[in-house]
Structure formats: C-alpha cells, structure tokens
Motif scaffolding. Structure first.
Motif, PDB file in Angstrom:
ATOM      1  N   UNK A 137       0.867  -1.178   0.000  1.00 32.84           N
ATOM      2  CA  UNK A 137       0.000   0.000   0.000  1.00 32.84           C
ATOM      3  C   UNK A 137       0.903   1.227   0.000  1.00 32.84           C
ATOM      4  N   UNK A 138       0.784   2.038  -1.033  1.00 33.71           N
ATOM      5  CA  UNK A 138       1.615   3.234  -1.175  1.00 33.71           C
ATOM      6  C   UNK A 138       0.788   4.461  -0.791  1.00 33.71           C
ATOM      7  N   UNK A 166       0.389  11.187   1.776  1.00 31.60           N
ATOM      8  CA  UNK A 166       0.054  11.258   3.197  1.00 31.60           C
ATOM      9  C   UNK A 166      -1.432  11.263   3.455  1.00 31.60           C
ATOM     10  N   UNK A 167      -2.197  10.528   2.650  1.00 34.96           N
ATOM     11  CA  UNK A 167      -3.653  10.497   2.804  1.00 34.96           C
ATOM     12  C   UNK A 167      -4.045   9.918   4.160  1.00 34.96           C
ATOM     13  N   UNK A 196      -5.057   7.811  -2.962  1.00 32.72           N
ATOM     14  CA  UNK A 196      -5.215   9.092  -3.648  1.00 32.72           C
ATOM     15  C   UNK A 196      -5.988  10.071  -2.766  1.00 32.72           C
ATOM     16  N   UNK A 197      -5.822  11.360  -3.077  1.00 33.73           N
ATOM     17  CA  UNK A 197      -6.557  12.390  -2.336  1.00 33.73           C
ATOM     18  C   UNK A 197      -8.049  12.384  -2.705  1.00 33.73           C
ATOM     19  N   UNK A 198      -8.355  12.043  -3.955  1.00 35.63           N
ATOM     20  CA  UNK A 198      -9.724  12.088  -4.429  1.00 35.63           C
ATOM     21  C   UNK A 198     -10.461  10.805  -4.042  1.00 35.63           C
ATOM     22  N   UNK A 218     -14.075   4.770  -2.019  1.00 39.46           N
ATOM     23  CA  UNK A 218     -12.678   4.521  -1.649  1.00 39.46           C
ATOM     24  C   UNK A 218     -11.781   5.639  -2.157  1.00 39.46           C
ATOM     25  N   UNK A 219     -10.575   5.700  -1.578  1.00 38.77           N
ATOM     26  CA  UNK A 219      -9.604   6.730  -1.932  1.00 38.77           C
ATOM     27  C   UNK A 219      -8.296   6.085  -2.380  1.00 38.77           C
ATOM     28  N   UNK A 220      -8.387   5.034  -3.158  1.00 41.60           N
ATOM     29  CA  UNK A 220      -7.195   4.351  -3.624  1.00 41.60           C
ATOM     30  C   UNK A 220      -7.397   3.739  -4.991  1.00 41.60           C
TER      31      UNK A 220
END
Length: 496
Positions: A350-351, A355-356, A376-378, A401-403
């Motif tokens: 998980x990357x 810094x989410x 991701x931020x979005x 989700x944010x990834x």
C-alpha cells in the motif's frame, strides 16, 4: 389503509439519548407512510457514522438514510443527509458535505461558532429542496436533545425542527432504565419555542406485559403534559440494517445457526459493515465477527472488510497475530475475500505518497494477491452495475474509496468483476482468494453462490436478500403500526 395524499407536515423523531431506536423507527414511519399512499423521504441534517452509501449520482451519505429511503421506496439523495462525519481517530473526522469530502477536522474545530451558520444554511437548504419533492419528510435527530452545552451549535435537533415546522416525537429507551427521568429531564431542558414543537412521546424497546405499563403511561402524560403516542415492544425477529458497529459483538453471538462459517475480521476502523447483512441472514451461512486468531483459523471463509484507516488497521493485524491467522487460513485452503480496504490489505503493498492516511509512504501488504494500491486524495463514490467475470447475471453495488489498485508488473489481469463498459474490477486469484472495491457485493446471489460453491454440500438453498429486506420493512411497519397511535399522528400532521 389507503389515504388521500394531502400535504402532511414533517415528522421528526428526536431522542433522550443515543441508540434509543430513532433510526429504526424513522425507517418504520417511512414504510408506513409509503403503505398508506404517500411519497415519504428521510432526512437527517448531520450524521456521524463510518457506515456510508453511494447515491445514484455518485455522492456519499450515511447508510441509515439510505436504508430509510429504501424503506420509503425512493432513491437516496444527498439532500437526505447533507452533512456526514466519518471518524478517523478518537478526535478527528472526515467531513462530507452534500456528498463530497471537504476535509478532516478535529472535534474542537468542528464544534465552534465560526462557520457554523454556513453549515446551518446548507442543511436547511437541503431540507427545503427535499420537502418540495416528498410528502411527508421523516426527520431524525442525533443523540440527545438536551445537550445544553452544545445548544448554540446544534444544527440537527430542535433548531432543525423549528426551521422545518415539524411535529416532533421524543423517543425514549425504556430497556436501559430511567425512562421517566430521561423523558422529563429532556423536555424540561428545552426552551419554550422548542418545547412547543414536541407533540408526543414514544416509549421504545418495551419488554413484558404492556398492560402493566398503563399506569406508567398515565403518570408520564401527567408529569410531562404531552401524550404518549406509542409503547413499542422490543423485537429480535425483525432485521433492519444497523447504523453503527456497536451491535457487531451481539451479532456474532446470535449467528450460531447455519452451516458455512464466515469470519469477518473485526477491524478497529471497520466501515460499511452492512456489507455482510445478506450473508448474516442467509440460512446457508453462520457469520460472526472476530479478531481472535483461533476463530479466524477455523472459519471456512475469512472476510477482510472495509476500513476508514487501511494502513493503521493493517499494522494492528500484524501486531496482534490476526494477519498470521489470515495467511494461515489461506495456506490451509480456506477462502479469503477482501472488500475495499480489505482488498487493499491483501495486495503486495500500500503506497501513500500524498500522506492520505499516515506518514508511512509504503506499507507491505499481506501478499495474497499480486496487486498494489496507491492511496489518492480524491474519493471515488458511485453506484455500479457489473457481472462476475465470465458470467452474465447482472449485479449491482457501490464504491467508496480513496485508492487505486492495479496488478504488479508481470502479474497479468484477472478481474473478479466486469462493469457495464467492459472494464475489469477487483482481482480473483482463484475461487478461494479474491478482492474487490464493490460494497454490497454480498447482496447479489450470483456472487454468494460462487463464494459458497466449494461448500455446496452444506449450502443447498439459494437466498434472495432483496426480497428478504422488503419483507423485513413490511414487518417493521406492521410492528410499529400495531403499537403506535397512527390515527392521532395523522391528525397531528394534517392540522393547518
């Protein structure tokens, strides 16, 4: 009982405290009004929950309002829950406004006067739009109406009732004890304009012989000067999706019947646990929630659920031995399924370059699937229609989700699902190891049948969860209708 569709005033359910049953009763009234020929809709100005849902337009609201909309037979919309707080830690929460994340705030930042009026205008505008489209609006408050230290900042309880011109019912939980003090104290702490909006009392979760409480009803009415419009018995045999995860340990004890054992890993930041309601009710399945390695190791199917903090929960799984138990279950030939954050955990890494979630830029995953995730931020929020890869049965669910998760180099494509546009989704290593971003996937018989196929000898009877839910909403409405004076409520809501 068919009625003419005259305009009704909004009905609002507020509470003497949290978990008194407001959400379930709101769902019941939504169903009753629908049965009686109206077109109701739910509304809660501000909700705090990790359990959320995607609207048809691709925005995010609290799951409780989505359930209430389903009971009302209408599509869910952000106007039904314009402000959603999703806790990240004990003191911080992501703020979702009109279905869109607008940042993370601490409790001290959120509960301050600056900017509060703008939030108040936003939630009032959402209600105003909703009321033009539905009749009546069934409103829900939050927690207790008597938190006098927060009165100036309140945008969800009695100030919302005043804006809406709603008739208010105060809900009290008699099962927890102290019902007279909680009702009387709640009312006496209200200022006069707010107290005037409270038109009745509902005593909820009653156990025993109702006739023995007749004197209690009389005393409560004399003490408070407000009629008791219902005493609703406690029930265990009607199943409506719950709002928060406080009930999960109870579910694990109740779900002892069944055949195929399914262990949902009890994460600290577990979200969207209603993903598993269909499995819990499936007569082929014994579902339970656990963080005990020995129980995970003995289950036929292990599910890693969604989480609001994938990195932190994965770190904890490693530290308490749960991760080792999941890996051991896979090596032993058990089925392992990941949903959303759980899917991310099953990959190689998980990357988090932005810094989410934390300062950890790279966290090794469990390595069960040849994929890796970049946070991701979005946020992606949408309802989806799909088929299982290689199948033609239509299915549906939603993403929040944010990834972004992709196969590692050289792994090749092996999607679990195919969207309507042909795009692949998720990853299926084989029939016993798979992951997906689709919440609600267990609501689809095609997926559940595929999941239970290796255990076919113990899983014989298919289960239609959608029909089951409709039956439960009707049973809930019948239960509440029997114990609430609906004639007086209709008379109250119909007055000029």
């Amino acid at each position: 009982m068919e009625r003419t569709n005259g305009k009704l005033r909004p009905l609002m359910l507020v509470g003497t405290g949290s978990d008194v049953g407001k959400s379930v009763l709101a769902a019941a009234f939504c169903r009753i009004f629908r049965q009686d020929g109206y077109r109701p809709a739910p509304f809660k100005a501000q909700n705090m929950a990790l359990n959320s849902y995607a609207t048809p337009e691709g925005f995010e609201i609290g799951r409780a309002q989505a359930v209430q909309a389903e009971a009302a037979g209408v599509p869910c919309h952000t106007d039904m829950n314009p402000l959603l707080l999703k806790p990240c830690t004990d003191s911080d929460a992501q703020v979702v406004l009109n279905g869109v994340p607008v940042g993370t705030k601490s409790a001290s930042d959120f509960f301050r006067k600056r900017g509060r009026e703008a939030l108040r205008r936003t939630v009032c505008e959402a209600f105003d739009r909703l009321e033009t489209r539905y009749n009546p609006v069934v409103m829900e408050g939050a927690g207790s109406i008597s938190e006098i230290n927060l009165r100036e900042l309140d945008i969800v309880n009695m100030p919302m009732a005043l804006h809406a011109g709603a008739d208010v019912l105060l809900v009290a939980d008699i099962d927890r004890g102290g019902v007279f003090g909680s009702v009387y104290g709640s009312l006496m702490l209200l200022p006069e304009p707010q107290l005037e909006r409270v038109k009745g009392i509902l005593v909820n979760k009653f156990r025993g012989d109702r006739a023995l409480f007749d004197d209690g009803v009389r005393m409560m009415e004399e003490l408070c000067g407000i009629p008791v419009l219902g005493v609703v018995p406690y029930f265990r045999d009607i199943h409506v999706e719950a709002e928060d995860s406080l009930v999960l340990e109870g579910k694990s004890r109740e779900a002892e019947r069944g055949k195929v054992s399914v262990a949902v890993v009890l994460l600290r930041h577990l979200s969207n646990f209603t993903d598993f309601d269909a499995l819990e009710r499936d007569p082929r399945v014994r579902l339970f929630y656990t963080d005990r390695p020995e129980e995970i190791a003995s289950a036929d199917i292990v599910v890693l659920p969604g989480t609001k903090s994938t990195v932190d929960d994965l770190r904890r799984l490693r530290s308490d031995g749960t991760a080792a138990a999941v890996l051991g279950a896979h090596r032993a030939g058990r089925t392992v399924v990941g949903i959303c954050g759980g899917y991310q955990m099953m990959g190689r890494a998980i990357l988090d370059p932005f810094g989410v979630e934390s300062g950890t830029k790279r966290m090794p995953g469990l390595g069960l699937l040849p994929v890796e995730t970049t946070l991701r931020r979005e946020k992606r929020t949408r309802q989806v229609r799909f088929t299982l890869d290689g199948d033609e049965v239509p299915c549906r669910g939603y993403e929040i989700h944010m990834g972004e998760t992709v196969p590692v180099p050289g792994a090749g494509l092996s999607p679990l699902n195919r969207y309507e546009d042909g795009a692949g989704e998720g990853y299926r290593l084989d029939g016993r190891c798979m992951g997906t971003y689709v919440h609600g996937i267990f609501d689809n018989p095609a997926f559940v049948d595929m999941l239970l196929a290796p255990y076919a000898q113990r899983a014989a009877v298919p289960f239609d969860y959608r029909a089951y839910k409709e039956e439960q909403y009707d049973r809930l409405a019948d239960h509440v209708r029997r114990h609430v004076d609906m004639e007086r409520i209709y008379e109250m809501l119909s007055r000029p």
